[in-house]
Design a protein around this motif. Structure first.
Motif, PDB file in Angstrom:
ATOM      1  N   ALA A 153     -13.961  70.700 -67.969  1.00 53.85           N
ATOM      2  CA  ALA A 153     -13.235  70.332 -69.187  1.00 53.85           C
ATOM      3  C   ALA A 153     -12.560  68.970 -69.126  1.00 53.85           C
ATOM      4  O   ALA A 153     -11.745  68.673 -70.001  1.00 53.85           O
ATOM      5  N   GLY A 154     -12.853  68.139 -68.103  1.00 54.68           N
ATOM      6  CA  GLY A 154     -12.317  66.790 -68.195  1.00 54.68           C
ATOM      7  C   GLY A 154     -11.577  66.237 -67.002  1.00 54.68           C
ATOM      8  O   GLY A 154     -10.778  65.315 -67.159  1.00 54.68           O
ATOM      9  N   GLY A 155     -11.814  66.724 -65.791  1.00 53.73           N
ATOM     10  CA  GLY A 155     -11.148  66.152 -64.629  1.00 53.73           C
ATOM     11  C   GLY A 155     -11.498  64.693 -64.432  1.00 53.73           C
ATOM     12  O   GLY A 155     -10.633  63.859 -64.146  1.00 53.73           O
ATOM     13  N   THR A 156     -12.771  64.366 -64.608  1.00 57.36           N
ATOM     14  CA  THR A 156     -13.188  62.970 -64.483  1.00 57.36           C
ATOM     15  C   THR A 156     -13.060  62.230 -65.815  1.00 57.36           C
ATOM     16  O   THR A 156     -12.400  61.200 -65.897  1.00 57.36           O
ATOM     17  N   ALA A 157     -13.685  62.784 -66.855  1.00 55.19           N
ATOM     18  CA  ALA A 157     -13.749  62.081 -68.137  1.00 55.19           C
ATOM     19  C   ALA A 157     -12.380  61.884 -68.775  1.00 55.19           C
ATOM     20  O   ALA A 157     -12.153  60.899 -69.492  1.00 55.19           O
TER      21      ALA A 157
ATOM     22  N   GLY B 126     -19.106  61.244 -58.730  1.00 56.38           N
ATOM     23  CA  GLY B 126     -18.553  61.227 -60.078  1.00 56.38           C
ATOM     24  C   GLY B 126     -17.125  60.720 -60.114  1.00 56.38           C
ATOM     25  O   GLY B 126     -16.756  59.891 -60.965  1.00 56.38           O
ATOM     26  N   VAL B 127     -16.315  61.195 -59.182  1.00 53.28           N
ATOM     27  CA  VAL B 127     -14.891  60.835 -59.144  1.00 53.28           C
ATOM     28  C   VAL B 127     -14.701  59.341 -58.960  1.00 53.28           C
ATOM     29  O   VAL B 127     -13.975  58.677 -59.726  1.00 53.28           O
ATOM     30  N   PHE B 128     -15.340  58.776 -57.951  1.00 50.63           N
ATOM     31  CA  PHE B 128     -15.047  57.386 -57.612  1.00 50.63           C
ATOM     32  C   PHE B 128     -15.757  56.392 -58.519  1.00 50.63           C
ATOM     33  O   PHE B 128     -15.277  55.272 -58.711  1.00 50.63           O
TER      34      PHE B 128
END
Length: 445
Positions: free
Chosen positions: A175-179, A372-374
């Motif tokens: 649900a949006g940790g990265t975005a 994805g995170v970095f």
């Protein structure tokens, strides 16, 4: 004819239950932005309260229009190079049928569009907490429009759009940790490195002016977050949304308790600001991971996020960056923690059969999460800093030092949050000045 009949029978049909559920979830996500406004508004000094509220509210206006005009098309349209999407039929949403379904689901495109709109609205609003007390409202409004276009819409496509590179890689972000959170937290860091510190940072007291307002905002965020998280499964047919609902509650409670425990050990007191911040840290961390972990895993995610975010908020004093309301410490760090812990705690019994390290799945998913995170962190940090630099060199990002010291509310909005002129009983109405003058003459006599 048989295959055609079978295909028609298997085709998704509009579900009034899921459509209603998603509309409710959309409204819950919208209430998070006013909740964020209260949360941030209570954390600033009195002279910045209205400006803080307005920095969230203006995002509702700007992003809503951009999302309808072209944002939804950029984020979820036909993929181009795994970087961006586009669908000309979605420009202005003028060529979408009322009952035309979102591909593979039982809800209309309009419902999916408006649900995702609420995510797009709150993400730039999250950034505003790092910039409290010192940014021109016109500059902020322009930044919101540019940042949504250059950063949020493409990143949403990477993570959630069919064909986006992170989506195809298998990066899990429920649900949006990265975005949302890493994106906003990295943007906040990029902007504050450009615009600099508040006048009096690390010298003058900058305590929250209304902790009850902070707690009210945290409560609204917690409430709305159930729509934010559980609604991201786009239906309620198989129990995954229910798992996410449970994990949202569990991780948030665990993070709040962990933050308070750390605070008591480190500083000797349980504070209301700590309780509110800990809850938000838990909400942030479970956002990407809640569909992949068990409730026990959610407790672990919450505890780890609560402690690490509590530790991270103090880094601004060590390294000298002025993150006014701890957006970097809570949203960036919380988003990173929640996203990476999927690689350790994914149970294989939630949104997919992907298993993390502690469930026998090895490190494969962890490395995907790192990618994805970095990538999102780096892109948002650099792009946001460039946007802030360009705005600062053209129309200017900051108010003058005198305006900042006197109060940005009066300088930018010609208002104050609290009117104390009538405290203790005063004269109301147009007769006020005349009566005041009469009383003054009596005193002089």
């Amino acid at each position: 004819m048989a295959p055609a009949i079978m295909i028609a029978a298997d085709a998704p049909k509009l579900s009034s239950a899921n459509t209603g559920f998603m509309l409710i979830c959309s409204a819950l996500v919208l209430i998070m932005t006013p909740g964020l406004a209260f949360f941030y508004g209570g954390m600033v000094r009195v002279k910045s309260t209205l400006n803080m509220l307005m920095m969230s509210f203006i995002s509702i206006g700007i992003v809503t229009i951009l999302w309808v005009l072209y944002g939804f098309s950029m984020a979820f349209g036909t993929d181009s190079g795994s970087i961006i999407g586009w669908n000309s039929d979605w420009v202005g949403m003028s060529n979408v049928g009322l009952t035309q379904l979102w591909d593979g689901y039982t809800i209309p495109i309009f419902v999916f569009m408006v649900f995702q709109m609420m995510f797009a609205i709150i993400t730039p609003a999250l950034i505003s907490g790092a910039l409290a007390d010192r940014v021109k409202f016109t500059a902020w409004s322009l930044f919101v429009a540019l940042w949504a276009t250059v950063v949020y819409f493409p990143v949403a496509h990477w993570v959630w759009g069919a064909g986006g590179w992170a989506f195809d890689l298998g990066v899990i972000d429920f649900a949006g940790g990265t975005a949302v959170h890493i994106n906003a937290g990295a943007a906040a860091l990029g902007v504050i490195l450009v615009i600099g510190k508040r006048v009096g940072f690390k010298k003058d007291p900058m305590r929250p002016h209304s902790l009850p307002l902070v707690m009210l905002g945290a409560g609204l965020l917690w409430f709305g977050w159930f729509g934010f998280n559980a609604g991201s499964w786009l239906g309620n047919d198989d129990g995954v949304g229910a798992l996410m609902f449970v994990n949202t509650q569990v991780a948030t409670a665990a993070a709040m308790l962990a933050w308070l425990a750390y605070e008591k050990i480190r500083h000797g007191a349980f504070t209301t600001l700590g309780a509110a911040s800990g809850a938000v840290a838990g909400l942030v961390a479970i956002t990407p991971s809640g569909g992949a972990v068990s409730p026990l895993g959610a407790i672990a995610v919450g505890v780890i996020a609560g402690v690490l975010c509590a530790m991270a908020v103090g880094l601004k004093y060590r390294f000298g960056y002025d993150d006014s309301l701890d957006v970097v410490g809570v949203h960036l760090v919380g988003g990173v923690v929640g996203s990476l812990l999927i690689g350790l705690f994914a149970s294989g019994h939630g949104q997919s059969d992907v298993e993390g390290l502690f469930y026998g799945g090895g490190m494969t998913q962890f490395w995907k999460q790192c990618a994805g995170v970095f990538a999102v962190l780096a892109y948002s940090l650099v792009a946001s800093a460039i946007l802030a630099f360009l705005i600062d060199k053209t129309i200017g990002m900051r108010v003058t030092e005198d305006e900042e010291v006197a109060g940005i509310d009066q300088a930018e909005h010609a208002e104050t949050a609290y009117d104390f002129s009538g405290a203790g009983g005063g004269v109301v109405g147009s007769a006020g000045p005349a009566l005041a003058a009469t009383e003054s003459k009596k005193v002089d006599a």
